[in-house]
Design an enzyme around this catalytic site. Structure first.
Site, mmCIF file in Angstrom:
data_model
loop_
_atom_site.group_PDB
_atom_site.id
_atom_site.type_symbol
_atom_site.label_atom_id
_atom_site.label_comp_id
_atom_site.label_asym_id
_atom_site.label_seq_id
_atom_site.Cartn_x
_atom_site.Cartn_y
_atom_site.Cartn_z
ATOM 1 N N GLY A 33 -20.361 20.978 -83.254
ATOM 2 C CA GLY A 33 -19.937 22.323 -82.862
ATOM 3 C C GLY A 33 -18.995 22.320 -81.670
ATOM 4 O O GLY A 33 -18.096 23.164 -81.563
ATOM 5 N N GLU A 54 9.544 21.752 -92.114
ATOM 6 C CA GLU A 54 10.555 20.710 -92.404
ATOM 7 C C GLU A 54 10.510 20.261 -93.856
ATOM 8 O O GLU A 54 10.693 19.080 -94.157
ATOM 9 C CB GLU A 54 10.355 19.494 -91.470
ATOM 10 C CG GLU A 54 10.325 19.822 -89.988
ATOM 11 C CD GLU A 54 11.681 20.257 -89.444
ATOM 12 O OE1 GLU A 54 12.691 20.045 -90.143
ATOM 13 O OE2 GLU A 54 11.719 20.833 -88.353
HETATM 14 C C1 LIG Z 1 5.678 27.737 -86.732
HETATM 15 C C2 LIG Z 1 6.850 27.678 -87.679
HETATM 16 C C3 LIG Z 1 8.096 27.327 -87.202
HETATM 17 C C4 LIG Z 1 9.198 27.300 -88.060
HETATM 18 N N1 LIG Z 1 10.415 26.938 -87.539
HETATM 19 C C5 LIG Z 1 11.491 26.925 -88.336
HETATM 20 C C6 LIG Z 1 12.782 26.594 -87.802
HETATM 21 O O1 LIG Z 1 12.934 26.302 -86.623
HETATM 22 N N2 LIG Z 1 13.853 26.587 -88.642
HETATM 23 C C7 LIG Z 1 13.728 26.899 -89.962
HETATM 24 O O2 LIG Z 1 14.728 26.897 -90.670
HETATM 25 N N3 LIG Z 1 12.512 27.218 -90.490
HETATM 26 C C8 LIG Z 1 11.400 27.235 -89.719
HETATM 27 N N4 LIG Z 1 10.173 27.559 -90.247
HETATM 28 C C9 LIG Z 1 10.085 27.891 -91.674
HETATM 29 C C10 LIG Z 1 9.583 26.688 -92.488
HETATM 30 O O3 LIG Z 1 10.590 25.722 -92.639
HETATM 31 C C11 LIG Z 1 9.100 27.230 -93.853
HETATM 32 O O4 LIG Z 1 7.899 27.968 -93.599
HETATM 33 C C12 LIG Z 1 8.839 26.090 -94.832
HETATM 34 O O5 LIG Z 1 10.028 25.470 -95.225
HETATM 35 C C13 LIG Z 1 8.127 26.625 -96.113
HETATM 36 O O6 LIG Z 1 8.868 27.664 -96.655
HETATM 37 P P1 LIG Z 1 8.180 29.080 -96.923
HETATM 38 O O7 LIG Z 1 7.319 29.462 -95.757
HETATM 39 O O8 LIG Z 1 9.273 29.999 -97.352
HETATM 40 O O9 LIG Z 1 7.177 28.824 -98.127
HETATM 41 P P2 LIG Z 1 7.500 29.017 -99.665
HETATM 42 O O10 LIG Z 1 8.776 28.288 -100.015
HETATM 43 O O11 LIG Z 1 7.385 30.455 -100.012
HETATM 44 O O12 LIG Z 1 6.306 28.202 -100.300
HETATM 45 C C14 LIG Z 1 4.961 28.724 -100.363
HETATM 46 C C15 LIG Z 1 4.065 27.634 -100.920
HETATM 47 O O13 LIG Z 1 4.501 27.284 -102.240
HETATM 48 C C16 LIG Z 1 4.795 25.892 -102.294
HETATM 49 N N5 LIG Z 1 5.964 25.680 -103.143
HETATM 50 C C17 LIG Z 1 7.178 26.284 -103.035
HETATM 51 N N6 LIG Z 1 8.031 25.833 -103.973
HETATM 52 C C18 LIG Z 1 7.331 24.928 -104.695
HETATM 53 C C19 LIG Z 1 7.665 24.111 -105.813
HETATM 54 N N7 LIG Z 1 8.872 24.144 -106.367
HETATM 55 N N8 LIG Z 1 6.717 23.291 -106.295
HETATM 56 C C20 LIG Z 1 5.463 23.247 -105.730
HETATM 57 N N9 LIG Z 1 5.091 24.007 -104.677
HETATM 58 C C21 LIG Z 1 6.019 24.825 -104.178
HETATM 59 C C22 LIG Z 1 5.090 25.470 -100.860
HETATM 60 O O14 LIG Z 1 4.832 24.106 -100.686
HETATM 61 C C23 LIG Z 1 4.126 26.343 -100.098
HETATM 62 O O15 LIG Z 1 2.845 25.732 -100.073
HETATM 63 C C24 LIG Z 1 9.050 27.607 -89.424
HETATM 64 C C25 LIG Z 1 7.769 27.933 -89.921
HETATM 65 C C26 LIG Z 1 6.675 27.960 -89.071
HETATM 66 C C27 LIG Z 1 5.293 28.307 -89.632
#
Ligand SMILES: Cc1cc2nc3c(=O)[nH]c(=O)nc-3n(C[C@H](O)[C@H](O)[C@H](O)COP(=O)(O)OP(=O)(O)OC[C@H]3O[C@@H](n4cnc5c(N)ncnc54)[C@H](O)[C@@H]3O)c2cc1C
Length: 95
Positions: free
Chosen positions: A54, A77
């Site tokens: 815990g 990333e």
């Molecule tokens: C704290 C934080 C900081 C960030 N900083 C930056 C930054 O500085 N610059 C920047 O550009 N972005 C930034 N981001 C954004 C980040 O890069 C995205 O959140 C990430 O690339 C995932 O994209 P999304 O959130 O649109 O998820 P989505 O693309 O909507 O995906 C949702 C889920 O579906 C899955 N998925 C999507 N497509 C597929 C597929 N074809 N096959 C299987 N699974 C799939 C993904 O793996 C994920 O689990 C940040 C995010 C966070 C949380």
């Protein structure tokens, strides 16, 4: 846990070396290393919470912050699902 971290670290060094050399399989190796390092880091930190019972969950001990900070790297990333896609595509391309 340390063995798993060393495995992840070794994959990162191998991917970094492939990137530096411009090796044909650098994209696949970098995707593999990102996926393994972030999954391993989260899994090891999560087990560290469990080891502390815990107390591990309490903010005063600091481990829960490490777990939260590591969790996002499975999404950032290029999410780890996308790393799977990159590796699969590289295998299909023969690179
Ligand atoms: C704290 C934080 C900081 C960030 N900083 C930056 C930054 O500085 N610059 C920047 O550009 N972005 C930034 N981001 C954004 C980040 O890069 C995205 O959140 C990430 O690339 C995932 O994209 P999304 O959130 O649109 O998820 P989505 O693309 O909507 O995906 C949702 C889920 O579906 C899955 N998925 C999507 N497509 C597929 C597929 N074809 N096959 C299987 N699974 C799939 C993904 O793996 C994920 O689990 C940040 C995010 C966070 C949380």
């Amino acid at each position: 846990m340390d063995t798993e971290l060393e495995t992840a670290r070794t994959m990162i060094w191998r991917a970094a070396d492939a990137l530096d050399r411009g090796a044909p399989d650098r994209v696949k190796l970098c995707a593999m290393a990102k996926r393994v390092a972030t999954d391993t880091g989260f899994s090891v930190a999560n087990r560290a919470i469990q080891l502390h019972g815990g107390y591990g969950y309490l903010s005063e001990y600091g481990i829960e912050k490490v777990v939260r900070d590591l969790r996002v790297h499975q999404i950032l990333e290029g999410s780890n699902e996308i790393m799977h896609l990159i590796v699969g595509r590289s295998l299909a391309d023969g690179s």
